[in-house]
Design an enzyme around this catalytic site. Structure first.
Site, mmCIF file in Angstrom:
data_model
loop_
_atom_site.group_PDB
_atom_site.id
_atom_site.type_symbol
_atom_site.label_atom_id
_atom_site.label_comp_id
_atom_site.label_asym_id
_atom_site.label_seq_id
_atom_site.Cartn_x
_atom_site.Cartn_y
_atom_site.Cartn_z
ATOM 1 N N ARG A 1 16.705 -72.737 24.189
ATOM 2 C CA ARG A 1 16.025 -73.746 23.376
ATOM 3 C C ARG A 1 16.497 -73.747 21.932
ATOM 4 O O ARG A 1 16.456 -74.769 21.260
ATOM 5 C CB ARG A 1 14.514 -73.501 23.426
ATOM 6 C CG ARG A 1 13.935 -73.930 24.769
ATOM 7 C CD ARG A 1 12.446 -73.860 24.753
ATOM 8 N NE ARG A 1 12.036 -72.611 24.132
ATOM 9 C CZ ARG A 1 10.781 -72.180 24.066
ATOM 10 N NH1 ARG A 1 9.816 -72.913 24.576
ATOM 11 N NH2 ARG A 1 10.475 -71.037 23.508
ATOM 12 N N HIS B 1 16.221 -49.207 39.323
ATOM 13 C CA HIS B 1 17.339 -48.281 39.143
ATOM 14 C C HIS B 1 17.166 -46.975 39.914
ATOM 15 O O HIS B 1 18.067 -46.508 40.599
ATOM 16 C CB HIS B 1 17.518 -47.937 37.659
ATOM 17 C CG HIS B 1 17.563 -49.134 36.756
ATOM 18 N ND1 HIS B 1 18.167 -50.306 37.124
ATOM 19 C CD2 HIS B 1 17.089 -49.343 35.504
ATOM 20 C CE1 HIS B 1 18.065 -51.179 36.119
ATOM 21 N NE2 HIS B 1 17.408 -50.612 35.132
ATOM 22 N N ASP C 1 9.812 -50.706 35.175
ATOM 23 C CA ASP C 1 11.021 -50.916 34.383
ATOM 24 C C ASP C 1 12.201 -50.093 34.912
ATOM 25 O O ASP C 1 13.332 -50.548 34.899
ATOM 26 C CB ASP C 1 10.731 -50.520 32.923
ATOM 27 C CG ASP C 1 11.890 -50.815 31.991
ATOM 28 O OD1 ASP C 1 12.378 -51.956 32.027
ATOM 29 O OD2 ASP C 1 12.300 -49.908 31.232
ATOM 30 N N ASP D 1 21.168 -55.258 39.511
ATOM 31 C CA ASP D 1 20.604 -53.988 39.065
ATOM 32 C C ASP D 1 21.785 -53.284 38.428
ATOM 33 O O ASP D 1 22.691 -52.819 39.128
ATOM 34 C CB ASP D 1 20.062 -53.183 40.255
ATOM 35 C CG ASP D 1 19.404 -51.903 39.781
ATOM 36 O OD1 ASP D 1 19.994 -51.233 38.906
ATOM 37 O OD2 ASP D 1 18.326 -51.575 40.269
ATOM 38 N N HIS D 2 21.797 -53.229 37.099
ATOM 39 C CA HIS D 2 23.053 -52.818 36.446
ATOM 40 C C HIS D 2 23.429 -51.376 36.777
ATOM 41 O O HIS D 2 24.582 -50.995 36.644
ATOM 42 C CB HIS D 2 23.011 -53.092 34.938
ATOM 43 C CG HIS D 2 22.234 -52.102 34.139
ATOM 44 N ND1 HIS D 2 20.869 -52.126 34.045
ATOM 45 C CD2 HIS D 2 22.631 -51.049 33.386
ATOM 46 C CE1 HIS D 2 20.466 -51.142 33.263
ATOM 47 N NE2 HIS D 2 21.514 -50.465 32.849
#
Ligand code: BG6
Length: 489
Positions: free
Chosen positions: A39, A240, A235, A177-178
């Site tokens: 935006r 992870h 988190d 999922d890094h």
């Protein structure tokens, strides 16, 4: 590649550096452009400036790479629009068509959702309604990468999956999922399945227990509002850490391909025994950091961080004891812990082996002999070490644990590529092996949600812990009850 939510931190910190790294290695398609959508009112030049500032701040452009960056940045465009408003999509489609007409892109579209998660569903719906979930070009594909968190609990994850799969086919969807893109995480499979000597002992006959630790020294930084609604369990653990557990515990796949690897991981998720609500107080510990000192610097407590509501009970530390009900792992606990403001940044998986069946060296106290341990160091100081007892030179029979160490830095030199570089490239190639499949995301939530529910009922207190310590004492007590100790990495 259209990054929705492009003015956010992730674009600047991870996505653009990852793409630039691909450019550096000559791994981007010859016709390629990034279109940032957010935006915030900006034009292409301001967007490029904003990204350059981030690249410089994080030291991502080498001295001799100015020209490379200038060329790369000409492929970066910006389109200011509200992605949750249906009237934005006509103009967006025209911008994409204009870039395509100039010959700057090929037939494919890769969407990257990096907005606040509550916008995922409306955006996916609008992509479907505007027909941008399918390529308008012959031979073109459309894929979508969705950032975490994928859902908030089991119900919302299922709902999001339903919505996404009503617009896209599973083959188009890449839930990122890094951790799966980290070199050391990928190496878990190579270590286990490309070597003959470890797999025979990788089971309940030899392994006493497994500890998986993800410790961070940072606090919540500028992410107060997000983090306070999430907490460490959502988190870090739901995604992870359960992924690390699955790679550590899975059976060898028949082939190294996306379906087989993800099938085997899914079997692990399904075999993890959900923690019954009556056992939550014994098998989980949650904590919240109080003021303290980390790395010689004073750190304020969680409740004094920016934008954290007064009296918040969000956990910044979590420890869990999980068990896997299958042939290989019956009776072997997997202890998991993750926390912020701990003394050290370290992520590791430690496989602790059983002691010898017969104690031969009677004069040596058991604790001096230690356990054989294989430690997979995910970060930093990436590598693998094997710990074993050895005789201290001299006339008496004394022992001391020593380690055999493999370090990436020493063996391969250079810096490891960032996880995003690898993952974005895989998505472009159409390889989802290192992405989470919908069923495994749901399975992970079905393990986490009962714990969240029990916590909500306040079955377990949120223990404060001093910043710079290894979390609340209750976490140590959880292992003491099993006659075990957390490692101090
Ligand atoms: C993110 C979490 O997914 O992972 C953060 O939201 C956490 O809270 C981060 O700090 C850790 O990632 P890494 O790669 O630094 O270990």
């Amino acid at each position: 590649m259209i990054i929705v939510g492009a003015s956010g931190d992730l674009t600047k910190r991870k996505l653009i550096p990852g793409l630039f790294d691909l450019a550096r290695k000559g791994m981007l398609p010859s016709r390629f452009a990034v279109l940032g959508v957010s935006r915030t009112d900006m034009d292409d030049d301001a967007f490029r400036e904003h990204l350059l500032e981030g690249m410089n701040r994080f030291g991502q452009i080498g001295k001799s790479e100015k020209d490379l960056w200038n060329g790369f940045s000409r492929q970066l465009f910006y389109h200011a629009a509200d992605p949750s408003d249906h009237s934005s999509y006509q103009a967006l489609s025209e911008t994409i068509t204009a870039i395509r007409k100039r010959g700057q892109i090929g037939p494919h579209l890769l969407w990257y959702l990096s907005t606040p998660p509550r916008l995922y569903e409306p955006i996916v719906e609008l992509l479907g309604a505007s027909g941008m979930n399918r390529s308008s070009e012959a031979d073109g594909w459309v894929r979508i990468i969705i950032e975490k968190p994928f859902g908030y609990d089991l119900e919302s994850a299922k709902e999001l999956n339903r919505k996404v799969l009503s617009v896209f086919d599973e083959e188009q969807v890449y839930r990122i999922d890094h951790y799966l893109g980290k070199e050391t995480v990928q190496n878990i499979l190579v270590f286990r399945f490309a070597n003959g000597i470890f797999e025979p002992v990788w089971n309940r006959n030899y392994v006493d227990h497994v500890q998986i630790t993800a410790a961070e020294t940072v606090g919540v930084e500028n992410r107060g509002p997000y983090y306070d609604g999430a907490g460490a369990l959502r988190d870090m653990v739901q995604n992870h850490m359960l992924q690390l557990l699955a790679l550590t515990a899975m059976e060898p796949p028949v082939l190294f391909d996306a379906r087989q690897v993800r099938d085997e991981k899914q079997k692990v998720f399904e075999a993890i025994r959900p923690i019954p609500s009556g056992a939550v107080a014994l098998r989980t510990v949650r904590g919240q950091y109080a003021a303290g000192t980390v790395g010689g610097k004073e750190a304020r407590g969680y409740l004094d961080e920016k934008e954290i509501p007064e009296g918040s009970t969000t956990e910044t530390f979590v420890a869990l004891k999980l068990t896997i009900d299958n042939w290989r792992w019956a009776g072997v606990p997997f202890y998991i812990r993750s926390g912020k403001r701990l003394p050290k940044r370290v992520t590791e998986i430690a496989i602790q082996f059983k002691r010898t069946p017969h104690r031969l060296f009677l004069d040596i106290p058991v604790e001096r002999l230690g356990n054989n341990t294989i430690v997979i160091r995910i970060q930093p100081d990436e590598g693998i070490s094997l710990r074993f007892g050895t005789k201290v030179p001299g006339a008496t029979m004394k022992t001391r644990p020593v380690t055999m160490d493999f370090r990436y830095g020493a063996s391969f030199g250079g810096r490891l590529a960032d996880a995003y570089t690898r993952l974005i490239h895989d998505c472009m190639l159409g390889d989802p092996t290192l992405y989470a499949r919908g069923d495994s995301v749901n399975a992970a939530w079905s393990l986490i949600t009962p714990v969240q529910d029990a916590w909500k009922e306040n079955e377990t207190p949120v223990f404060p812990y001093e910043s710079g310590t290894w979390g609340p004492e209750a976490a140590d007590e959880m292992l003491d009850r099993d006659n075990r100790k957390w490692r101090r990495p």
